[in-house]
Design a protein around this motif. Structure first.
Motif, mmCIF file in Angstrom:
data_model
loop_
_atom_site.group_PDB
_atom_site.id
_atom_site.type_symbol
_atom_site.label_atom_id
_atom_site.label_comp_id
_atom_site.label_asym_id
_atom_site.label_seq_id
_atom_site.Cartn_x
_atom_site.Cartn_y
_atom_site.Cartn_z
ATOM 1 N N SER A 103 0.653 -1.317 -0.272
ATOM 2 C CA SER A 103 0.001 0.006 0.035
ATOM 3 C C SER A 103 0.876 1.468 -0.207
ATOM 4 N N TYR A 104 2.212 1.310 0.495
ATOM 5 C CA TYR A 104 2.782 2.323 0.413
ATOM 6 C C TYR A 104 3.033 2.808 -0.740
ATOM 7 N N ASN A 105 3.742 1.838 -1.789
ATOM 8 C CA ASN A 105 3.785 2.171 -2.986
ATOM 9 C C ASN A 105 2.558 2.826 -3.743
ATOM 10 N N ALA A 106 1.475 2.429 -3.415
ATOM 11 C CA ALA A 106 0.186 3.115 -4.019
ATOM 12 C C ALA A 106 -0.119 4.359 -3.462
ATOM 13 N N ILE A 107 0.222 4.424 -2.071
ATOM 14 C CA ILE A 107 -0.057 5.926 -1.675
ATOM 15 C C ILE A 107 1.307 7.136 -2.413
ATOM 16 N N LEU A 108 2.435 6.401 -2.388
ATOM 17 C CA LEU A 108 3.528 7.264 -2.892
ATOM 18 C C LEU A 108 3.032 7.686 -4.186
ATOM 19 N N HIS A 109 2.712 6.847 -5.083
ATOM 20 C CA HIS A 109 2.318 6.962 -6.488
ATOM 21 C C HIS A 109 1.368 7.951 -6.686
ATOM 22 N N SER A 110 0.252 7.944 -5.724
ATOM 23 C CA SER A 110 -0.767 8.857 -5.689
ATOM 24 C C SER A 110 -0.182 10.294 -5.522
ATOM 25 N N LEU A 111 0.515 10.467 -4.448
ATOM 26 C CA LEU A 111 1.063 11.743 -3.932
ATOM 27 C C LEU A 111 1.835 12.488 -5.073
ATOM 28 N N LEU A 112 2.396 11.575 -5.853
ATOM 29 C CA LEU A 112 3.547 11.951 -6.957
ATOM 30 C C LEU A 112 2.307 12.480 -7.959
ATOM 31 N N GLY A 113 1.273 11.697 -8.125
ATOM 32 C CA GLY A 113 0.306 12.461 -9.063
ATOM 33 C C GLY A 113 -0.331 14.048 -8.852
ATOM 34 N N VAL A 114 -0.415 14.113 -7.654
ATOM 35 C CA VAL A 114 -0.906 15.211 -7.186
ATOM 36 C C VAL A 114 -0.130 16.372 -6.568
ATOM 37 N N LYS A 115 1.191 15.965 -6.950
ATOM 38 C CA LYS A 115 2.515 16.953 -6.854
ATOM 39 C C LYS A 115 2.706 17.091 -4.975
ATOM 40 N N GLN A 116 2.339 16.332 -4.236
ATOM 41 C CA GLN A 116 2.612 16.140 -3.105
ATOM 42 C C GLN A 116 3.966 15.689 -2.599
ATOM 43 N N TYR A 117 4.883 16.656 -3.008
ATOM 44 C CA TYR A 117 6.444 15.920 -3.036
ATOM 45 C C TYR A 117 6.734 15.889 -1.390
ATOM 46 N N LYS A 118 6.630 16.877 -0.607
ATOM 47 C CA LYS A 118 7.056 16.724 0.600
ATOM 48 C C LYS A 118 6.388 15.533 1.520
ATOM 49 N N LEU A 119 5.173 15.253 1.245
ATOM 50 C CA LEU A 119 4.563 14.047 1.666
ATOM 51 C C LEU A 119 5.015 12.723 1.341
ATOM 52 N N VAL A 120 5.771 12.826 0.047
ATOM 53 C CA VAL A 120 6.256 11.720 -0.566
ATOM 54 C C VAL A 120 7.296 10.939 0.487
ATOM 55 N N ASP A 121 8.186 12.194 0.812
ATOM 56 C CA ASP A 121 9.304 12.211 1.715
ATOM 57 C C ASP A 121 8.805 11.639 3.032
ATOM 58 N N TRP A 122 7.928 12.019 3.700
ATOM 59 C CA TRP A 122 7.329 11.664 4.813
ATOM 60 C C TRP A 122 6.979 10.234 4.848
ATOM 61 N N VAL A 123 6.024 10.231 3.874
ATOM 62 C CA VAL A 123 5.599 8.733 3.695
ATOM 63 C C VAL A 123 6.648 7.506 3.568
ATOM 64 N N TYR A 124 7.621 7.992 2.753
ATOM 65 C CA TYR A 124 8.872 7.092 2.607
ATOM 66 C C TYR A 124 9.445 6.677 4.056
ATOM 67 N N GLU A 125 9.572 7.794 4.868
ATOM 68 C CA GLU A 125 10.237 7.560 6.097
ATOM 69 C C GLU A 125 9.094 6.595 7.155
ATOM 70 N N GLN A 126 7.871 6.882 6.809
ATOM 71 C CA GLN A 126 6.981 6.043 7.618
ATOM 72 C C GLN A 126 7.132 4.527 7.220
ATOM 73 N N MET A 127 7.242 4.329 5.814
ATOM 74 C CA MET A 127 7.242 3.095 5.346
ATOM 75 C C MET A 127 8.496 2.062 5.885
ATOM 76 N N LEU A 128 9.620 2.984 5.834
ATOM 77 C CA LEU A 128 10.979 2.255 6.414
ATOM 78 C C LEU A 128 10.854 2.087 8.102
ATOM 79 N N GLU A 129 10.114 2.992 8.908
ATOM 80 C CA GLU A 129 9.982 2.791 10.120
ATOM 81 C C GLU A 129 9.170 1.460 10.502
ATOM 82 N N ASP A 130 7.932 1.408 9.405
ATOM 83 C CA ASP A 130 6.946 0.123 9.513
ATOM 84 C C ASP A 130 7.611 -1.430 8.958
#
Length: 482
Positions: free
Chosen positions: A229-256
């Motif tokens: 699901s993290y890839n799905a979320i990252l892909h969607s955030l890229l689509g709406v230009k939420q670049y800062k959130l992409v980085d945040w989700v990536y860190e959450q993904m590694l923590e999980d």
């Protein structure tokens, strides 16, 4: 080494319809103010086209008819459904205080099916305007509830998504969230499409972070065709230009405890490229290699984009040669990326070199490649070369699209050749290429700035008569509806 490269490439190919369909990444190199969609824009289109299923397969009876009888049954079903939907829509639009719309719908005796629901909700979307948003949202929900009360019918996930889309267009954020809760309660999984609808709307309202947190915690999030699901979320955030959130989700993904794959790295690297974080981009590239993944054609495209926009044509050329050495053959998408980036840096000679190189290596420039080159010439004040390139692309069978025409119209306006610009607008319509709002805005605003108010009014009048973007007219510079 090559086996690792091919393995990495296959991962991206599986998601290629989401990442590179119709040259989507390449489109991202062109600025919005030139009338081009960024890379993220086409990504929003993919789920919309893929999941707008009318549900016909659920309704059609597979009986032992011959071919003609099957076609006849299918046609009759479609015609009946559309007729019924038209009657339902007419009844809904007559809704007013004191009227019993539920009883009026019951009296129609229209069999409710997935297709009928789709036709009605799409019909409401078409009638939606700036002045009737609240009414349309209420009518859509009233109809949705009425359908859900039928014993013979159960809403599909697509029905929920269509209603969500109406709520999104109407800015009904709370209603969207309530609908998702209802959707989950009724046993429907929330998919990438659900997330996209919500993030596209709530992101504009500054609620993106809350939405992302909700989906990360949700165990019902269905993520096909993504690895998790993290890839799905990252892909969607890229689509709406939420670049800062992409980085945040990536860190959450590694923590999980989730491990990134090629797709993850590519998305996060691109987000950091857009944020101007060059050092982090290359650190991610190092991490990617250490994790055993080799750069694929998408990774190389990001790196080429970075080098081109950084005005480093020699480094870009060396990277192209390196790609060949490791078995990744550059394609037209890579050359287009270079041309676009270099044109932004004002290096038109370098653009021309790579345009020639594209042909030399056996790649055929497509409409996107030509359009990027034309846009570069226009931005550089080289209208004659742009006109020549425009002529060349049509002669070679590459039909101009709406973005090509917008660049050419902008170029003619910049040169004060308004007659040619207006003529080009008519030409694109005659060729079946419908102008978007940016095309109209470019032409109208330039005409007004040049004092050609009558000509500008004629363009707006023609736009209104054809029913194009009437709800956006107020956004045209100095224009007020009479």
């Amino acid at each position: 080494m090559n086996s690792v490269i091919h393995s990495g490439t296959s991962v991206v190919r599986k998601a290629s319809r989401f990442l590179l369909s119709s040259r989507k990444f390449c489109d991202g190199g062109i600025k919005d103010n030139n009338g081009f969609p960024p890379i993220e824009e086409p990504l929003k289109i993919t789920w919309e086209s893929s999941e707008m299923d009318c549900g016909f397969a659920e309704e059609e009876h597979e009986e032992s008819f011959d071919g003609r009888e099957k076609i006849s049954v299918r046609r009759r079903f479609l015609e009946d459904a559309k007729l019924g939907a038209s009657q339902v829509l007419d009844t809904l639009l007559q809704d007013c205080p004191g009227s019993n719309t539920k009883s009026a719908l019951d009296e129609l005796n229209v069999p409710v099916s997935g297709l009928v629901v789709r036709e009605v909700l799409v019909g409401i979307l078409r009638t939606l305007g700036y002045d009737n948003q609240t009414r349309c949202a209420k009518l859509a929900y009233k109809f949705f509830v009425w359908c859900g009360g039928k014993e013979s019918f159960r809403h599909t996930a697509n029905c929920y998504h269509l209603l969500m889309k109406i709520f999104a267009e109407c800015g009904e954020y709370k209603a969207m969230c309530r609908l998702i809760d209802e959707m989950v309660k009724d046993g429907y999984p929330t998919t990438a499409r659900t997330f996209n609808l919500l993030i596209c709307t709530c992101g504009e309202a500054g609620l993106a972070r809350e939405v992302v947190e909700q989906f990360i915690k949700s165990k019902a999030f269905n993520y096909r065709p993504f690895k998790h699901s993290y890839n799905a979320i990252l892909h969607s955030l890229l689509g709406v230009k939420q670049y800062k959130l992409v980085d945040w989700v990536y860190e959450q993904m590694l923590e999980d405890g989730f491990s990134p794959d090629v797709l993850t790295y590519n998305i996060v690297m691109f987000a950091n490229f857009r944020l101007g974080k060059t050092d982090r981009l290359y650190r991610l590239l190092d991490e990617m290699v250490k994790d055993g993944f080799c750069p694929d054609f998408y990774t190389y495209n990001i790196l080429l984009h970075h080098l081109a926009t950084g005005n480093k044509p020699l480094a870009a050329l060396n990277l192209l040669n390196h790609m060949r050495e490791v078995g990744v053959e550059p394609g037209v998408i890579h050359f287009t990326t270079l041309i676009d980036g270099l044109s932004r840096a004002g290096k038109l000679e370098a653009c021309e070199y790579f345009m020639e190189e594209t042909v030399k290596v056996g790649c055929t420039p497509d409409v996107v490649c030509y359009t990027v080159m034309i846009t570069g010439y226009i931005s550089g004040g080289e209208l004659e070369k742009a006109v020549e390139m425009f002529r060349e692309m049509t002669e070679k069978g590459q039909l101009p699209n709406v973005f090509t025409y917008n660049s050419m119209i902008r170029g003619y306006c910049m040169a004060g050749k308004f007659k040619e610009a207006c003529s080009l607008l008519k030409e694109m319509e005659s060729r079946g290429c419908n102008p978007n709002f940016v095309v109209y805005s470019t032409l109208v605003n330039n005409l007004r700035n040049a004092g050609k108010l009558l000509e500008a009014h004629d363009v707006v009048k023609d736009m209104v008569e054809k029913g194009h973007y009437v709800h956006l007219i107020s956004k045209l510079k100095k224009y007020r509806r009479s």
